[in-house]
Design an enzyme around this catalytic site. Structure first.
Site, PDB file in Angstrom:
ATOM      1  N   CYS A  27       0.860  -1.178   0.000  1.00  0.00           N
ATOM      2  CA  CYS A  27       0.000   0.000   0.000  1.00  0.00           C
ATOM      3  C   CYS A  27       0.897   1.229   0.000  1.00  0.00           C
ATOM      4  O   CYS A  27       2.018   1.168  -0.510  1.00  0.00           O
ATOM      5  CB  CYS A  27      -0.947  -0.015   1.202  1.00  0.00           C
ATOM      6  SG  CYS A  27      -0.106  -0.038   2.792  1.00  0.00           S
ATOM      7  N   ALA A  28       0.454   2.326   0.579  1.00  0.00           N
ATOM      8  CA  ALA A  28       1.226   3.568   0.491  1.00  0.00           C
ATOM      9  C   ALA A  28       2.534   3.505   1.251  1.00  0.00           C
ATOM     10  O   ALA A  28       3.524   4.138   0.854  1.00  0.00           O
ATOM     11  CB  ALA A  28       0.381   4.735   1.003  1.00  0.00           C
TER      12      ALA A  28
END
Length: 469
Positions: A27-28
């Protein structure tokens, strides 16, 4: 040669090798692993890697916090490991094999609300801004608000309600769409179903609550009340899942050549009928019961105890992922009582955990490597996202986590004892004050100060002993 080849090889070794990886995504800021055997992953060795800022297990996934470089690291890792990366959704589905029934239910609930959170947050900020310019009497010796002395701000106040109404009154549309999206069925049918729950021809849910008698559809042998379910969460959830399963059933039995006609017809019409005859009234009753119980707990003579327990326990809920269930309760409270006293405590918990990290920044002020993790984590928590603070710092040392829970508990007691109410869910942490009802802003500010000072002081005092500083 990639930049993180060496670190990727070390991570692969410490995570149990290629054979232990069922799925991997990112993810980020985090690598997300679904492992065949989580016991083979050496958290201690992984956290010694310079690029790694922490690890934790959540929703069946072993997650490694890398930071902003995660995309580049991920590419090097899958090259070294010789595995194929998957999307986050695929990884989540794979991870559910490692979850209990309750965890799977909560994970599904979280995935329904997650796509709606950006709209809910902006809606909360809009309502908060409208409160400030419309309800707080700043001018002419405290007798008039900004909209009463300025046509521009009066027009802005009126215009912004267009967005606020779209987000909260028509929330069932977003919920039914999100369910069909998550379950892989026809999303436009979910949107249409949601619209049938909030159609203008139905008597508004708020009017029904005030005692107005709704019109009816008269079928001769039976009558069905024409009630809208604006801002109602549970009726929309129930209707959404009925639509999903009826569509799946219709698709199974329908010949492929006419499925475009048969499937929508056999799924949508029965669902809308069931929603208005059974699911809507039942869902409304369930939602009203939940909100009544929670609201009674918060406003009773033991409300301070409820607040203390919730404030103390909210951060552990974040770790398990069960905190997402509070979204539905908040939204139901907003629909039933015109605001929520639960959400302010969530914002205070964010602040408290951030303040514990702030204390750790002070204690480790000479440790540049530690500050690379703690400073962004503190800022993130103060803005309402506590996972970096929890998993990167507070759980790593333990005592900051407990200090944050204690500070959150004390602040929660102050908030509930002072009848602090929020108009809606908003951005957590310090900006959360924008979502608080004007009459409650002063006491919420006091609770915020407590949520900052108590964890900070406790963490400093305990840290000096524990860390031998």
């Amino acid at each position: 040669m990639g930049k993180y080849i060496k670190e990727s090889k070390e991570l692969l070794n410490h995570i149990g090798g290629k054979e232990n990886i069922s799925a991997v995504s990112h993810c980020a800021t985090r690598m997300r692993f679904v492992l065949n055997d989580q016991s083979l992953a050496s958290k201690e060795e992984i956290e010694k890697l310079k690029i790694v800022k922490g690890t934790f297990t959540q929703a069946g996934q072993f997650q490694v916090i890398v930071g902003n470089e995660v995309a580049e690291f991920y590419n090097d890792f899958i090259e070294v490991a010789g595995v194929d990366g998957v999307s986050k959704d695929v990884a989540k589905d794979a991870a559910k094999t490692n979850m209990s029934l309750l965890q799977r239910i909560m994970a599904n609930l979280a995935e329904i609300f997650s796509p709606l959170i950006p709209a809910i947050i902006v809606g909360g900020l809009i309502l908060g801004f409208r409160n400030i310019i419309g309800d707080i009497k700043f001018f002419e010796d405290g007798t008039k608000s900004l909209i009463e002395i300025s046509q521009f701000w009066a027009g802005t106040h009126s215009f912004l309600w267009l967005i606020g109404e779209a987000i909260f009154h028509f929330l069932p549309v977003g919920i039914t769409w999100s369910i069909t999206k998550k379950m892989g069925t026809t999303q436009i049918l979910g949107i249409v179903l949601g619209l049938t729950l909030v159609s203008p021809q139905l008597l508004n849910a708020y009017a029904v609550s005030s005692g107005q008698v709704p019109p009816v559809w008269d079928f001769g042998f039976a009558q069905v009340q024409m009630i809208g379910y604006q801002a109602q969460v549970i009726p929309a959830i129930l209707a959404g899942f009925v639509l999903v399963y009826l569509e799946r059933l219709a698709r199974k039995i329908s010949p492929a050549s006419i499925s475009m006609i048969i499937v929508p017809f056999c799924a949508l019409i029965p669902t809308v009928l069931i929603a208005h005859i059974v699911l809507g009234p039942v869902g409304w009753a369930i939602g009203s019961w939940i909100s009544t119980v929670v609201y009674a707990g918060l406003t009773s003579s033991f409300g301070w105890l409820f607040a203390g327990i919730f404030g103390f326990g909210y951060a552990p809920l974040v770790i398990t992922g069960l905190h997402h269930m509070t979204n539905a309760i908040d939204l139901q409270l907003m629909a039933e009582v015109g605001g929520t006293s639960l959400w302010p405590m969530i914002a205070l918990s964010n602040i408290a955990q951030g303040s514990a990290v702030l204390a750790m920044i002070y204690l480790h002020r000479k440790n540049e490597e530690e500050k690379q993790v703690s400073i962004p984590a503190c800022i993130s928590a103060y803005l309402g996202v506590t996972e970096p603070a929890l998993f990167g710092i507070n759980l790593k040392y333990g005592f900051p986590f407990i200090a944050g829970m204690i500070g959150s508990s004390v602040a929660g007691i102050i908030s509930v004892s002072s009848n602090v109410m929020a108009n809606s869910i908003g951005i957590g942490g310090i900006p959360g004050i924008l979502s608080i009802q004007p009459k409650s802003m002063g006491m919420f500010a006091v609770a915020m100060v407590v949520a900052i000072i108590v964890p900070f002081v406790l963490t400093i005092v305990i840290g000096k002993k524990k860390l031998k500083l």
